[in-house]
Write a protein that holds these residues in place. Structure first.
Motif, PDB file in Angstrom:
ATOM      1  N   SER A  68      -4.777  -2.637  -3.167  1.00  0.00           N
ATOM      2  CA  SER A  68      -3.799  -3.620  -2.699  1.00  0.00           C
ATOM      3  C   SER A  68      -4.494  -4.907  -2.284  1.00  0.00           C
ATOM      4  O   SER A  68      -4.051  -6.018  -2.635  1.00  0.00           O
ATOM      5  N   VAL A  69      -5.584  -4.779  -1.543  1.00  0.00           N
ATOM      6  CA  VAL A  69      -6.319  -5.961  -1.086  1.00  0.00           C
ATOM      7  C   VAL A  69      -6.929  -6.711  -2.269  1.00  0.00           C
ATOM      8  O   VAL A  69      -6.831  -7.946  -2.361  1.00  0.00           O
ATOM      9  N   VAL A  70      -7.534  -5.985  -3.199  1.00  0.00           N
ATOM     10  CA  VAL A  70      -8.127  -6.631  -4.374  1.00  0.00           C
ATOM     11  C   VAL A  70      -7.049  -7.307  -5.214  1.00  0.00           C
ATOM     12  O   VAL A  70      -7.226  -8.445  -5.689  1.00  0.00           O
ATOM     13  N   VAL A 116      -7.514   4.647  -1.512  1.00  0.00           N
ATOM     14  CA  VAL A 116      -7.606   3.915  -2.768  1.00  0.00           C
ATOM     15  C   VAL A 116      -6.500   2.862  -2.860  1.00  0.00           C
ATOM     16  O   VAL A 116      -6.734   1.717  -3.294  1.00  0.00           O
ATOM     17  N   SER A 117      -5.290   3.218  -2.443  1.00  0.00           N
ATOM     18  CA  SER A 117      -4.173   2.275  -2.517  1.00  0.00           C
ATOM     19  C   SER A 117      -4.401   1.071  -1.612  1.00  0.00           C
ATOM     20  O   SER A 117      -4.046  -0.060  -1.965  1.00  0.00           O
ATOM     21  N   LEU A 131       1.569  -3.819  -7.698  1.00  0.00           N
ATOM     22  CA  LEU A 131       2.101  -2.478  -7.453  1.00  0.00           C
ATOM     23  C   LEU A 131       1.745  -1.526  -8.581  1.00  0.00           C
ATOM     24  O   LEU A 131       1.382  -0.365  -8.341  1.00  0.00           O
ATOM     25  N   SER A 132       1.824  -1.987  -9.817  1.00  0.00           N
ATOM     26  CA  SER A 132       1.515  -1.110 -10.949  1.00  0.00           C
ATOM     27  C   SER A 132       0.044  -0.710 -10.947  1.00  0.00           C
ATOM     28  O   SER A 132      -0.295   0.448 -11.221  1.00  0.00           O
ATOM     29  N   VAL A 133      -0.834  -1.640 -10.628  1.00  0.00           N
ATOM     30  CA  VAL A 133      -2.265  -1.327 -10.596  1.00  0.00           C
ATOM     31  C   VAL A 133      -2.580  -0.394  -9.429  1.00  0.00           C
ATOM     32  O   VAL A 133      -3.381   0.538  -9.554  1.00  0.00           O
ATOM     33  N   VAL A 134      -1.938  -0.634  -8.278  1.00  0.00           N
ATOM     34  CA  VAL A 134      -2.145   0.252  -7.123  1.00  0.00           C
ATOM     35  C   VAL A 134      -1.696   1.670  -7.453  1.00  0.00           C
ATOM     36  O   VAL A 134      -2.404   2.651  -7.175  1.00  0.00           O
ATOM     37  N   ALA A 135      -0.517   1.793  -8.038  1.00  0.00           N
ATOM     38  CA  ALA A 135       0.008   3.118  -8.363  1.00  0.00           C
ATOM     39  C   ALA A 135      -0.875   3.834  -9.377  1.00  0.00           C
ATOM     40  O   ALA A 135      -1.144   5.040  -9.248  1.00  0.00           O
ATOM     41  N   PHE A 136      -1.365   3.108 -10.370  1.00  0.00           N
ATOM     42  CA  PHE A 136      -2.233   3.733 -11.371  1.00  0.00           C
ATOM     43  C   PHE A 136      -3.541   4.193 -10.748  1.00  0.00           C
ATOM     44  O   PHE A 136      -3.994   5.313 -10.973  1.00  0.00           O
ATOM     45  N   GLY A 137      -4.166   3.317  -9.968  1.00  0.00           N
ATOM     46  CA  GLY A 137      -5.456   3.674  -9.389  1.00  0.00           C
ATOM     47  C   GLY A 137      -5.371   4.801  -8.384  1.00  0.00           C
ATOM     48  O   GLY A 137      -6.272   5.638  -8.295  1.00  0.00           O
ATOM     49  N   ALA A 138      -4.279   4.843  -7.608  1.00  0.00           N
ATOM     50  CA  ALA A 138      -4.137   5.869  -6.574  1.00  0.00           C
ATOM     51  C   ALA A 138      -3.586   7.182  -7.111  1.00  0.00           C
ATOM     52  O   ALA A 138      -3.610   8.194  -6.403  1.00  0.00           O
ATOM     53  N   MET A 139      -3.090   7.172  -8.342  1.00  0.00           N
ATOM     54  CA  MET A 139      -2.481   8.383  -8.894  1.00  0.00           C
ATOM     55  C   MET A 139      -3.514   9.451  -9.220  1.00  0.00           C
ATOM     56  O   MET A 139      -3.258  10.655  -9.093  1.00  0.00           O
ATOM     57  N   TRP A 140      -4.721   9.046  -9.619  1.00  0.00           N
ATOM     58  CA  TRP A 140      -5.686  10.008 -10.152  1.00  0.00           C
ATOM     59  C   TRP A 140      -6.170  11.027  -9.135  1.00  0.00           C
ATOM     60  O   TRP A 140      -6.295  12.211  -9.473  1.00  0.00           O
ATOM     61  N   PRO A 141      -6.461  10.655  -7.896  1.00  0.00           N
ATOM     62  CA  PRO A 141      -6.850  11.707  -6.945  1.00  0.00           C
ATOM     63  C   PRO A 141      -5.768  12.761  -6.760  1.00  0.00           C
ATOM     64  O   PRO A 141      -6.065  13.960  -6.666  1.00  0.00           O
ATOM     65  N   MET A 183       0.828  -1.201   0.000  1.00  0.00           N
ATOM     66  CA  MET A 183       0.000   0.000   0.000  1.00  0.00           C
ATOM     67  C   MET A 183       0.866   1.256   0.000  1.00  0.00           C
ATOM     68  O   MET A 183       0.644   2.192  -0.790  1.00  0.00           O
ATOM     69  N   LEU A 184       1.867   1.307   0.881  1.00  0.00           N
ATOM     70  CA  LEU A 184       2.709   2.495   0.987  1.00  0.00           C
ATOM     71  C   LEU A 184       3.562   2.699  -0.260  1.00  0.00           C
ATOM     72  O   LEU A 184       3.745   3.831  -0.720  1.00  0.00           O
TER      73      LEU A 184
END
Length: 258
Positions: A198-200, A193-194, A130-140, A71-72
């Protein structure tokens, strides 16, 4: 903090504690009265025992650390990319004109929709998650930064032009401080979001973490372990959001009026 502010904070904490106690009481009543089978709804005591045992000698502590690290890492990467791109797009009217349609097209896409392409590129690996987490959390963070930088008052742009400030100097000394409240708010949202992604991702890619632990517990009908994992996720969310809120208050102390 003044006396009135302290009293208000205590009152709000008491109200939140009362709501939490009521929910736990309802959970206790439902489980002990047999309203829902304990196969699906364990007692609070059983969930608490599974939580303590899992953290003390079981694998739950390792799963928690794995999820926290993922997550971090995703949140930090998303924040760096979001702030850098947001400063560039927000400070350039040309970039906003060209990229705004693409941003509006990509922004609503759920991060889970990128899991199949990410699996094709990275496989069922930690890098994929990690790539999906970073992409999803980047937008906010990205959209908040663009909004904050683009909202700089026109007179500040005139002052920068009169002082012949370079674009980089204008962004760092004027635009970035002006956009800081929006950026910090976006980073708080990105943290939540991250954690979710991460859990999903752990569930889909079978990566070690709380997501995998919860999924395995659900498949094995170990309800107390499932609820222990959910409680841990809630605690992580509360602690991370509280920590960021305190950091935001300290960083924005210069904006507070006496």
């Amino acid at each position: 903090m003044t006396g009135r502010q302290f009293a208000t904070a205590i009152a709000r904490a008491a109200e939140a504690g009362a709501v939490l106690a009521a929910l736990v009481g309802l959970w206790w009543s439902a489980s002990h009265a047999g309203w829902i089978s304990r196969v699906f709804l364990p007692t609070p005591e059983a969930a608490g025992a599974s939580l303590v045992d899992g953290l003390a000698g079981g694998p739950l502590a390792g799963f928690t650390l794995a999820t926290l690290g993922r997550m971090l890492a995703g949140w930090l990467l998303a924040s760096l990319l979001g702030i850098a791109l947001g400063l560039w797009i927000g400070s350039s009217a040309t970039a906003r004109t060209w990229l705004q349609p693409m941003l509006e097209f990509v922004r609503p896409l759920p991060a889970s929709a990128l899991v199949p392409p990410a699996i094709a590129v990275f496989g069922l690996s930690s890098g994929m998650v990690l790539s999906v987490v970073a992409f999803g959390a980047m937008w906010p963070v990205l959209l908040a930064t663009v909004h904050g930088v683009a909202g700089v008052h026109a007179r500040l742009n005139e002052v920068a032009a009169a002082l012949q400030l370079s674009r980089i100097t204008f962004v760092l000394r004027i635009a970035l401080p002006h956009a800081l409240p929006d950026i910090l708010a976006g980073m708080r949202l990105a943290m939540t979001v991250s954690l979710i992604i991460s859990v999903v991702g752990e569930m889909i890619a079978s990566q070690s973490g709380l997501g995998q632990a919860i999924l395995l517990a659900a498949r094995s009908f170990r309800a107390s372990e499932l609820f222990a994992g959910v409680i841990l996720l809630g605690a992580i969310g509360v602690v991370s959001n509280t920590g960021l809120a305190l950091a935001e208050r300290r960083l924005l102390r210069w904006q507070q009026h006496p």
